[in-house]
Design a protein around this motif. Structure first.
Motif, PDB file in Angstrom:
ATOM      1  N   ILE B 124       5.722  49.851   3.744  1.00  0.00           N
ATOM      2  CA  ILE B 124       6.058  51.174   4.293  1.00  0.00           C
ATOM      3  C   ILE B 124       4.960  51.618   5.261  1.00  0.00           C
ATOM      4  O   ILE B 124       5.230  52.060   6.385  1.00  0.00           O
ATOM      5  CB  ILE B 124       6.235  52.212   3.161  1.00  0.00           C
ATOM      6  N   LYS B 125       3.716  51.462   4.822  1.00  0.00           N
ATOM      7  CA  LYS B 125       2.579  51.865   5.670  1.00  0.00           C
ATOM      8  C   LYS B 125       2.627  51.114   7.007  1.00  0.00           C
ATOM      9  O   LYS B 125       2.451  51.714   8.077  1.00  0.00           O
ATOM     10  CB  LYS B 125       1.261  51.554   4.958  1.00  0.00           C
ATOM     11  N   ASP B 126       2.869  49.802   6.916  1.00  0.00           N
ATOM     12  CA  ASP B 126       2.893  48.985   8.123  1.00  0.00           C
ATOM     13  C   ASP B 126       4.034  49.412   9.045  1.00  0.00           C
ATOM     14  O   ASP B 126       3.851  49.544  10.260  1.00  0.00           O
ATOM     15  CB  ASP B 126       3.055  47.496   7.759  1.00  0.00           C
ATOM     16  N   ALA B 127       5.210  49.653   8.436  1.00  0.00           N
ATOM     17  CA  ALA B 127       6.374  50.023   9.242  1.00  0.00           C
ATOM     18  C   ALA B 127       6.156  51.375   9.912  1.00  0.00           C
ATOM     19  O   ALA B 127       6.540  51.563  11.087  1.00  0.00           O
ATOM     20  CB  ALA B 127       7.617  50.072   8.344  1.00  0.00           C
ATOM     21  N   VAL B 128       5.537  52.282   9.217  1.00  0.00           N
ATOM     22  CA  VAL B 128       5.265  53.611   9.777  1.00  0.00           C
ATOM     23  C   VAL B 128       4.308  53.474  10.955  1.00  0.00           C
ATOM     24  O   VAL B 128       4.498  54.081  12.019  1.00  0.00           O
ATOM     25  CB  VAL B 128       4.666  54.539   8.692  1.00  0.00           C
ATOM     26  N   LYS B 129       3.318  52.644  10.765  1.00  0.00           N
ATOM     27  CA  LYS B 129       2.320  52.456  11.823  1.00  0.00           C
ATOM     28  C   LYS B 129       3.004  51.900  13.096  1.00  0.00           C
ATOM     29  O   LYS B 129       2.787  52.407  14.209  1.00  0.00           O
ATOM     30  CB  LYS B 129       1.251  51.483  11.323  1.00  0.00           C
ATOM     31  N   VAL B 130       3.824  50.886  12.901  1.00  0.00           N
ATOM     32  CA  VAL B 130       4.519  50.260  14.041  1.00  0.00           C
ATOM     33  C   VAL B 130       5.419  51.278  14.730  1.00  0.00           C
ATOM     34  O   VAL B 130       5.422  51.400  15.969  1.00  0.00           O
ATOM     35  CB  VAL B 130       5.332  49.035  13.555  1.00  0.00           C
ATOM     36  N   ALA B 131       6.172  52.035  13.919  1.00  0.00           N
ATOM     37  CA  ALA B 131       7.121  52.999  14.497  1.00  0.00           C
ATOM     38  C   ALA B 131       6.378  54.084  15.273  1.00  0.00           C
ATOM     39  O   ALA B 131       6.798  54.457  16.381  1.00  0.00           O
ATOM     40  CB  ALA B 131       7.954  53.622  13.373  1.00  0.00           C
ATOM     41  N   LEU B 132       5.292  54.576  14.722  1.00  0.00           N
ATOM     42  CA  LEU B 132       4.541  55.623  15.423  1.00  0.00           C
ATOM     43  C   LEU B 132       3.884  55.089  16.695  1.00  0.00           C
ATOM     44  O   LEU B 132       3.762  55.813  17.690  1.00  0.00           O
ATOM     45  CB  LEU B 132       3.482  56.233  14.490  1.00  0.00           C
ATOM     46  N   GLU B 133       3.486  53.830  16.651  1.00  0.00           N
ATOM     47  CA  GLU B 133       2.914  53.230  17.860  1.00  0.00           C
ATOM     48  C   GLU B 133       3.972  53.158  18.955  1.00  0.00           C
ATOM     49  O   GLU B 133       3.703  53.429  20.131  1.00  0.00           O
ATOM     50  CB  GLU B 133       2.373  51.832  17.544  1.00  0.00           C
ATOM     51  N   LYS B 134       5.203  52.814  18.556  1.00  0.00           N
ATOM     52  CA  LYS B 134       6.282  52.699  19.542  1.00  0.00           C
ATOM     53  C   LYS B 134       6.527  54.017  20.268  1.00  0.00           C
ATOM     54  O   LYS B 134       6.882  54.036  21.446  1.00  0.00           O
ATOM     55  CB  LYS B 134       7.577  52.246  18.844  1.00  0.00           C
ATOM     56  N   VAL B 135       6.381  55.113  19.537  1.00  0.00           N
ATOM     57  CA  VAL B 135       6.648  56.421  20.164  1.00  0.00           C
ATOM     58  C   VAL B 135       5.343  57.093  20.587  1.00  0.00           C
ATOM     59  O   VAL B 135       5.331  58.277  20.959  1.00  0.00           O
ATOM     60  CB  VAL B 135       7.448  57.355  19.222  1.00  0.00           C
ATOM     61  N   ASP B 136       4.259  56.350  20.470  1.00  0.00           N
ATOM     62  CA  ASP B 136       2.941  56.826  20.878  1.00  0.00           C
ATOM     63  C   ASP B 136       2.536  58.104  20.136  1.00  0.00           C
ATOM     64  O   ASP B 136       2.049  59.076  20.728  1.00  0.00           O
ATOM     65  CB  ASP B 136       2.942  57.080  22.398  1.00  0.00           C
ATOM     66  N   MET B 137       2.762  58.094  18.829  1.00  0.00           N
ATOM     67  CA  MET B 137       2.389  59.275  18.036  1.00  0.00           C
ATOM     68  C   MET B 137       1.458  58.910  16.882  1.00  0.00           C
ATOM     69  O   MET B 137       1.244  59.721  15.979  1.00  0.00           O
ATOM     70  CB  MET B 137       3.653  59.945  17.452  1.00  0.00           C
ATOM     71  N   ASN B 138       0.925  57.712  16.889  1.00  0.00           N
ATOM     72  CA  ASN B 138       0.101  57.300  15.733  1.00  0.00           C
ATOM     73  C   ASN B 138      -1.180  58.121  15.596  1.00  0.00           C
ATOM     74  O   ASN B 138      -1.733  58.244  14.516  1.00  0.00           O
ATOM     75  CB  ASN B 138      -0.192  55.797  15.767  1.00  0.00           C
ATOM     76  N   HIS B 139      -1.600  58.752  16.672  1.00  0.00           N
ATOM     77  CA  HIS B 139      -2.809  59.575  16.594  1.00  0.00           C
ATOM     78  C   HIS B 139      -2.541  60.925  15.941  1.00  0.00           C
ATOM     79  O   HIS B 139      -3.455  61.682  15.656  1.00  0.00           O
ATOM     80  CB  HIS B 139      -3.365  59.793  18.007  1.00  0.00           C
ATOM     81  N   ARG B 140      -1.270  61.258  15.683  1.00  0.00           N
ATOM     82  CA  ARG B 140      -0.954  62.555  15.066  1.00  0.00           C
ATOM     83  C   ARG B 140      -0.375  62.373  13.662  1.00  0.00           C
ATOM     84  O   ARG B 140       0.300  63.258  13.144  1.00  0.00           O
ATOM     85  CB  ARG B 140       0.073  63.326  15.924  1.00  0.00           C
ATOM     86  N   GLY B 141      -0.660  61.220  13.069  1.00  0.00           N
ATOM     87  CA  GLY B 141      -0.050  60.883  11.767  1.00  0.00           C
ATOM     88  C   GLY B 141      -0.268  61.907  10.667  1.00  0.00           C
ATOM     89  O   GLY B 141       0.602  62.111   9.812  1.00  0.00           O
ATOM     90  N   ASN B 142      -1.407  62.576  10.679  1.00  0.00           N
ATOM     91  CA  ASN B 142      -1.688  63.502   9.571  1.00  0.00           C
ATOM     92  C   ASN B 142      -1.331  64.955   9.899  1.00  0.00           C
ATOM     93  O   ASN B 142      -1.638  65.850   9.128  1.00  0.00           O
ATOM     94  CB  ASN B 142      -3.169  63.425   9.194  1.00  0.00           C
ATOM     95  N   HIS B 143      -0.719  65.137  11.053  1.00  0.00           N
ATOM     96  CA  HIS B 143      -0.341  66.500  11.412  1.00  0.00           C
ATOM     97  C   HIS B 143       1.000  66.864  10.790  1.00  0.00           C
ATOM     98  O   HIS B 143       1.797  65.992  10.456  1.00  0.00           O
ATOM     99  CB  HIS B 143      -0.246  66.628  12.937  1.00  0.00           C
ATOM    100  N   PHE B 144       1.201  68.172  10.687  1.00  0.00           N
ATOM    101  CA  PHE B 144       2.490  68.657  10.199  1.00  0.00           C
ATOM    102  C   PHE B 144       3.361  68.996  11.416  1.00  0.00           C
ATOM    103  O   PHE B 144       2.823  69.295  12.502  1.00  0.00           O
ATOM    104  CB  PHE B 144       2.302  69.889   9.326  1.00  0.00           C
ATOM    105  N   PRO B 145       4.676  68.960  11.281  1.00  0.00           N
ATOM    106  CA  PRO B 145       5.561  69.199  12.433  1.00  0.00           C
ATOM    107  C   PRO B 145       5.242  70.486  13.177  1.00  0.00           C
ATOM    108  O   PRO B 145       5.333  70.526  14.399  1.00  0.00           O
ATOM    109  CB  PRO B 145       6.950  69.251  11.786  1.00  0.00           C
TER     110      PRO B 145
END
Lengths: 807, 237
Positions: B124-145
């Motif tokens: 799950i962690k790996d998939a989340v990382k890949v998906a966020l990288e695709k949308v260029d949002m991995n730097h905001r992973g700990n933010h709330f909407p």
């Protein structure tokens, strides 16, 4: 591990809403705390086995007279021997009677509760003395050297823990007695004994009417049911009654546990009522929290819809909601457990001051591992109950509509219906509890303010027990009390003094008698209380003379046996004309004299002022003609009676150092204690009712605030198209009132029916309690109106344009 | 090369019943979508396009007809099976983002994967990382909407939709709540996903967005009135 994801989220949601969390946790803490407290109380006084090996098999056999259960040493010694010989239900059996022991080592005398018992009592409980030995058969033989086993408290307090106490000789009730053992700390079997003496009476050598009255302790065989044991003892008593109709005509016996025996009849009903009340409080707490969770789940309909769209399995959705209720109930339960443990500790401290009796040794108010386990089970059940409805309802809502148009779809409508139903339940339950509590309050107020038939103010009282060995003759007893009362009357500030066998509010012998000319069929004699008073005591107690005279110097040992009766007895047995000159005699033995009525006083209540006992008639006999070893003395004082304690103790000690005064207290305190048990129950119900009202009001407020908040947009629209504030306010208030009325219509009749049990048990003749059914709806209406008004007022304070934009 | 049919609808109808009123939201819909296609569904408000998307995404059940998804009939499935297939085969992108406000960006993206048994926590962690990288949002992973802009929220929603490698991405007015700049960014993201081989079915009433698809389906009064291939191969690498 994926559950952790949901757990973490639930935890975060609770932290995010501290107001909601603290409200729901407090509600559950109150509900669960009361529930655990009550379970612990019931376990302690009723259900937990005695703390001995095979404690669950230990029972008591007691007298049942005319269908009424006695609970204080009432089976005749010869009857006990017959039961012992003919019964097969028990692996062990023994008997004892309660006594008082004036213990004196020459320096000072102290009065203790003692039991005179068969030699097997200690082996029955499988408890060995801490020091010395227990009784042998030889000790129980007639003519054996008097011996005693003392309790730990006497050893520590009277003998200052003297290691050489065993073997010392002391005087007990004036008789030289050898101390042969000391029992361990906390050992008070059978109830609250402090000292034990062997039973040496040979029942075969005394007349039945003069035999000692006993309580029988038995260890029931495990394979025998209580019903079988009961049937067996009833059959045996039935045979005895056929053989001895003059003493046993209406007598039977019953088997019960020690716990129920001490609590007396009516225990089951009271416990049942308490459990019902506690159950209601817990249900209210669950409804309350469930309702708030439900409202919250409704607010989170969109979140649930998103989860559904993402493919969340239903179990995960349900558990997502459940975790929050698990947290709330778990935390509430933890606080509740602490609350219950603290309350039990407090109760343990205050109980001895509240009750008229010594606290039984097994009344150790605490939470044990079994109770904690039960509590955890209850917490889990409440978590399930409070969480399942919101969870199930939300997981089956129309998520597509929510996702499509962002509204709550049909959920809002259904949720509103369920919310309204739950509010009705809350109103009804609190109405039932408040009714019960209110009726109990009114009835006990009446009981507490009963006219005992005497002036109970400013009286300091004490018990005196003359040792048999030194005061065998009537003349010695008369002389003792004459000297004592004279001495007491010389205390400065004492207005008058007296001695009476049973004070107002305290029990008297309730004996069979035959009025002259009164037809008695098949030994169905009526009964009346028998009190003995010293000359001048009725005047000192301010019992009002209605006819004839009080006792005076004319009433001597050798003069005509006379009696003064209460007005209730006069009107019951001689309803036409005056009772003066009428005669009756007690029929316990053949040599009872005919007593002539020389006076009639107002009705006096002897015993607890509840239903049946309150109306028992009494006949008083002059001490000079019917001496007693045990009497209550009293002094009527100027000002605070308690200030005369020392003076009374000194006066008693100055007459005979071996005869101490005991049970010293004011008469008002004594009477307060006599109804202490019921007052305690009343207070408990008041707490339950207060909790119920608080829970219901907070629950109703929460639900109505939520439903009003959901209607904010609607309110904005209504106001935008011209509805006045008054119209909107009245619309919102009506929604609360409709539920209020339905709740009251359901709750009031049930409350009335339930409270009838209390009325019938305590004061069937009273009808003051009807006012409760007027006051309670008013109180609940005020609370509901307030709970509705506050959110409604808040809603109309919002500007219509803000309300229209509200989400 | 034979094209694999991913979605096949035969004579699908959807009728809503409310207070004795029948509303025919979809009538006799026949539709096939191949793997790798980028389809746009458009039409005026209330024409039934969102209903069609709900039926395609197993959020709603057709009143009549047949629906085959990835070779399996899915019309009469139980709720639990529908949930399972929805989770595995479908990725949703909504107009209003529909992120859970009390979950962080990473948790929102991980959420659908936590409902699956075939993903370990590490996966799950790996998939989340890949998906966020695709949308260029991995730097905001700990933010709330609530700490993100609308465009960023929609990118997170896209990441959530693609994290589990679904067979098809269903997007319901994905730019409806965005300004033109953010809308363009999201559409570019969808283009990019399609170039990587994703099958996308998008409902929109924005002609500019619709024209970015390869195939344009038009609906009116619950019926498909046009089905045109317009840009086949335009996004091919």
């Amino acid at each position: 591990m994926k559950w952790l994801f949901d757990i973490k989220y639930a935890y975060r949601m609770l932290l995010k809403n501290p107001g909601f969390t603290s409200l729901t946790v407090s509600v559950m803490a109150a509900g669960l705390g009361i529930c655990v407290f009550m379970l612990a109380f019931i376990a302690t006084v009723i259900t937990r086995p005695l703390p001995f090996e095979q404690g669950e098999q230990m029972h008591v056999i007691e007298l049942e007279y005319d269908g009424m259960h006695y609970n204080g040493g009432s089976i005749m010694h010869p009857d006990y021997l017959t039961i012992k010989e003919q019964s097969n239900s028990y692996s062990e059996i023994g008997a004892y009677y309660n006594a008082t022991a004036n213990l004196s080592n020459g320096d000072r005398a102290q009065r203790y509760s003692s039991v005179v018992t068969e030699a097997n009592m200690f082996s029955f409980t499988k408890t060995s003395p801490l020091m010395g030995r227990d009784f042998t058969d030889h000790d129980a033989m007639s003519g054996a050297e008097p011996v005693t086993v003392i309790g730990y408290e006497i050893w520590q307090n009277y003998f200052n823990g003297d290691q050489s106490v065993v073997g010392q000789s002391v005087k007990i009730n004036g008789v030289d007695t050898l101390i042969i053992g000391v029992m361990p700390e906390g050992y008070l079997f059978p109830v609250a004994a402090q000292l034990w003496q062997p039973l040496t009476e040979d029942a075969t050598r005394v007349k039945r009417s003069e035999a000692a009255h006993m309580s029988i302790y038995v260890k029931k065989k495990p394979e025998v049911s209580i019903e079988q044991a009961n049937q067996e003892v009833k059959d045996i008593m039935s045979k005895i009654a056929q053989q001895y109709p003059e003493t046993n005509s209406k007598s039977s016996a019953y088997v019960t546990t020690f716990q129920k025996w001490v609590m007396g009849d009516g225990t089951d009903m009271i416990i049942g009522l308490m459990l019902t009340a506690v159950g209601f409080v817990l249900i209210l707490a669950c409804v309350n929290v469930g309702n708030l969770l439900f409202a919250r789940a409704n607010e989170r309909a969109k979140e649930t819809a998103i989860r559904v769209a993402l493919g969340a399995p239903r179990t995960r959705l349900i558990m997502q909601m459940m975790w929050e209720s698990v947290f709330i109930c778990g935390l509430g339960g933890l606080f509740g457990l602490f609350l219950a443990a603290w309350s039990l500790e407090l109760l343990q401290v205050i109980l001895p001051q509240m009750l008229p009796m010594s606290v039984p040794f097994w009344w150790s108010m605490s939470l044990d591992s079994e109770l904690i386990l039960q509590s955890i089970m209850i917490i889990l059940v409440t978590a399930l109950v409070t969480g399942i409805l919101p969870a199930w309802k939300m997981s089956s809502s129309d998520f597509n509509a929510v996702l499509r148009d962002g509204t709550r779809g049909s959920v809002g409508k259904k949720a509103g219906r369920i919310n309204r139903f739950l509010v009705i339940v809350e109103v009804a339950l609190s109405c039932i509890l408040l009714s019960l509590s209110g009726v109990l309050f009114v009835v006990l107020q009446e009981v507490n303010s009963s006219n005992f038939g005497a002036n109970i103010e400013n009286k300091l009282t004490a018990r005196i027990g003359l040792p048999q060995v030194n005061y065998q003759e009537d003349s010695k007893r008369i002389q003792y009390y004459q000297r004592l009362l004279t001495k007491l009357s010389t205390i400065p500030g004492v207005n008058s003094v007296g001695a009476i066998s049973g004070l107002p509010g305290s029990g008297n012998g309730y004996l069979a008698f035959q009025p002259e000319g009164y037809e008695v069929t098949e030994n169905q004699y009526p009964r009346t209380g028998q009190g003995v008073t010293y000359i001048g005591s009725m005047q000192a107690m301010e019992m009002k003379l209605l006819e004839g005279r009080y006792f005076d110097s004319r009433d001597r040992v050798d003069s005509l046996p006379v009696t003064v009766i209460t007005e209730s007895m006069a009107t019951k047995y001689w309803p036409t004309g005056s009772a003066l000159g009428k005669r009756f005699k007690y029929v316990e033995s053949e040599d009872q004299p005919w007593l002539t009525v020389v006076g009639v006083v107002n009705h006096v209540i002897h015993g607890q002022p509840f239903s049946g006992v309150k109306h028992r008639t009494t006949a008083y006999l002059p001490f000079t003609q019917q001496t007693r070893r045990f009497m209550s003395i009293f002094i009527d004082t100027q000002g605070d009676s308690e200030q005369y304690n020392e003076a009374l103790i000194s006066a008693v000690a100055s007459i005979d150092p071996e005869v101490p005064a005991y049970s010293i207290s004011t008469l008002t305190e004594r009477l307060r204690r006599s109804t202490g048990g019921m007052n305690f129950i009343r207070d408990l119900f008041a707490v339950f009712a207060a909790c119920a009202l608080l829970l219901a009001s907070s629950g109703i407020y929460g639900v109505l605030a939520n439903s009003t908040s959901r209607r904010t947009q609607e309110i904005g629209i209504r106001r935008a198209i011209g509805a006045s504030d008054e119209k909107v306010l009245s619309m919102l208030m009506k929604q609360g009132w409709v539920q209020l009325i339905i709740g009251l219509v359901v709750g009031l009749p049930i409350g009335y029916l339930v409270s009838q049990g209390v009325v019938q048990m305590l004061a069937p003749e009273t009808n003051n309690y009807y006012i409760v059914f007027v006051i309670i709806p008013v109180i609940i209406s005020l609370v509901v109106t307030l709970a509705t008004f506050v959110p409604a007022k808040r809603a109309i304070k919002m500007e219509p344009c803000s309300a229209l934009r509200y989400e | 090369m034979t094209e694999q049919v991913l979605i096949k609808l035969n004579n699908v109808k959807k009728v809503f019943y409310t207070d004795e009123v029948e509303t025919h939201a979809l009538s006799d819909i026949n539709l096939a979508i191949n793997a790798g296609e980028y389809v746009s569904i458009s039409g005026p408000s209330g024409c039934g396009k969102s209903t069609l998307l709900s039926v395609l995404g197993l959020l709603d059940i057709a009143t009549h007809g047949e629906y085959e998804l990835n070779g399996h009939q899915v019309i009469n499935l139980k709720n639990a099976d529908r949930a399972r297939i929805r989770n595995k085969e479908v990725g949703f992108i909504f107009q209003s983002f529909n992120l859970i406000s009390d979950l962080t960006v990473e948790e929102n993206v991980a959420l659908p994967l936590t409902y699956r048994d075939d993903y370990s926590n590490q996966q799950i962690k790996d998939a989340v990382k890949v998906a966020l990288e695709k949308v260029d949002m991995n730097h905001r992973g700990n933010h709330f909407p609530s700490q993100l802009s609308g465009g960023q929220q929609q990118r997170v929603a896209v990441a959530r939709a693609i994290a589990g490698n679904p067979s098809i991405i269903l997007a319901d007015e994905p730019t409806g709540n965005l300004d033109s700049k953010n809308a363009e960014a999201v559409m570019a993201l969808l283009d990019s996903l399609h170039q990587d081989g994703a099958t996308i079915c998008m409902v929109t009433h924005d002609p500019r967005s619709a024209k970015r698809a390869e195939r344009l389906i038009e609906i009116l009064d619950g019926k498909i009135t046009a089905d045109n291939v317009i840009n086949r191969g335009i996004h091919a690498a």
